[in-house]
Enzyme design. Structure first.
Site, mmCIF file in Angstrom:
data_model
loop_
_atom_site.group_PDB
_atom_site.id
_atom_site.type_symbol
_atom_site.label_atom_id
_atom_site.label_comp_id
_atom_site.label_asym_id
_atom_site.label_seq_id
_atom_site.Cartn_x
_atom_site.Cartn_y
_atom_site.Cartn_z
ATOM 1 N N ASP A 77 2.683 -6.778 2.473
ATOM 2 C CA ASP A 77 1.595 -6.014 3.105
ATOM 3 C C ASP A 77 2.114 -4.722 3.737
ATOM 4 O OD1 ASP A 77 -1.068 -5.450 3.803
ATOM 5 O OD2 ASP A 77 -0.916 -6.480 5.729
ATOM 6 N N HIS B 294 0.848 -1.190 0.000
ATOM 7 C CA HIS B 294 0.000 0.000 0.000
ATOM 8 C C HIS B 294 0.887 1.244 0.000
ATOM 9 C CE1 HIS B 294 -3.235 -2.713 1.246
ATOM 10 N NE2 HIS B 294 -2.485 -3.085 2.271
ATOM 11 N N ARG C 198 -14.607 -4.336 10.410
ATOM 12 C CA ARG C 198 -13.843 -3.183 10.869
ATOM 13 C C ARG C 198 -13.497 -2.231 9.725
ATOM 14 N NH1 ARG C 198 -8.570 -3.788 9.379
ATOM 15 N NH2 ARG C 198 -7.771 -5.899 9.086
#
Length: 322
Positions: free
Chosen positions: A275, A60, A157
């Site tokens: 990640d 990301h 969430r």
């Protein structure tokens, strides 16, 4: 939790991730959005040397918020994790190419991904956030900018997905333009999602090894269901990511048997990623340590090359490296 209960719960959340829209919250409500930790800044140089052309398929970029504002309906606020930091990370761990997954904090504004791709000389691809308001021309423009897939996060969430009919309509639309879909499941829901995933008309990739828990053991029914799905459906791919999410603690070796089983189960349909910058983790990993898990997952060099190079080239349509 039964699938109907999970989906009803997510539908009742009323948040806008990919399938709907809601009014922006009041400033007081936005102030309540939790702030999360950033990545370990002291990235180690791994002992394992990734083969040339290796791809980190799950990363990301966050901000900078001054250029790429965060969504007012975001579920959390991260510190900036800029393109410059992103490049420095991959230089340190010896990975040449990457897939940038747009996170929920940027909503359906995918510029943080497409701008990075445009500066990558073909070394980056992207996974977008989309919604039903986007036109076919919008999706085509994203595809031209290097987007190969879209992501659906079925996590409470992160807001969940409220309307499964809209989800299926979007999947049909992206299937028509040659994209695949990225699926992030709530822990403990694999068995309930198996019939939904099998009915999809497109290749799908399951994030973070299906959000398994290492504490439940290799014979856990959810993990067995994932293995059966992976083996029985040639459209099913699995990301070997998130050992820190599955593990009881560093150095995350309790997650290794799960990763190794998934790789052995379908070596041509597994991909690896860091990640980075690791949003919403209980234990912040060092990315150098994550790279050093790869030879534990896949001791054979030929399988390592599938995991890191040839499989992601095929899935994300990178130019092949010899």
């Amino acid at each position: 939790m039964l699938r109907r209960d999970l989906l009803a719960t997510m539908a009742g959340l009323g948040t806008a991730t990919v399938l709907g829209t809601v009014p922006a919250p009041l400033a007081a409500e936005e102030a309540k959005i939790p702030t999360i930790a950033g990545p370990d800044p002291a990235t180690k140089t791994p002992s394992f040397k990734a083969p040339p052309g290796s791809v980190d398929t799950h990363t990301h970029i966050f901000g900078p918020a001054s250029t790429y504002p965060f969504s007012p309906t975001r579920p959390y606020t991260p510190p900036d994790a800029s393109l410059e930091m992103f490049r420095a990370l991959h230089a340190k761990i010896g990975v040449e190419r990457a897939v940038i997954v747009n996170a929920t904090v940027h909503g359906t504004d995918n510029r943080v991904v497409t701008d990075a791709i445009a500066q990558s000389n073909g070394n980056y691809k992207g996974v977008a956030n989309i919604n039903a308001a986007m036109s076919d021309a919008d999706l085509a423009a994203l595809g031209k900018a290097g987007i190969c897939a879209c992501r659906f996060a079925f996590l409470r969430r992160l807001g969940g997905v409220g309307d499964m009919k809209v989800f299926r309509t979007l999947v049909d639309r992206v299937a028509a333009i040659g994209w695949h879909v990225d699926i992030y499941l709530e822990a403990g829901t694999i068995q309930e999602f198996v019939p939904i995933l099998k009915a999809l008309p497109v290749t799908y990739v399951i994030d973070h090894m299906g959000t398994i828990s290492a504490a439940k053991g290799i014979d856990d029914a959810e993990f067995k269901a994932l293995l059966d799905l992976q083996a029985g459906d040639d459209r099913c791919w699995v990301k070997i990511t998130g050992p820190e999410r599955a593990s009881a603690g560093a150095p995350f070796h309790d997650a290794v048997p799960f990763a190794r089983k998934l790789i052995d189960n379908a070596p041509d349909r597994v991909i690896w990623g860091t990640d980075w910058p690791h949003p919403n983790v209980k234990i912040m990993p060092n990315d150098g340590d994550l790279v050093d898990l790869i030879p534990l997952y896949a001791p054979d060099a030929a399988v390592q090359r599938k995991l890191l190079v040839s499989n992601p080239e095929r899935l994300f349509k990178f130019e092949p490296r010899s």
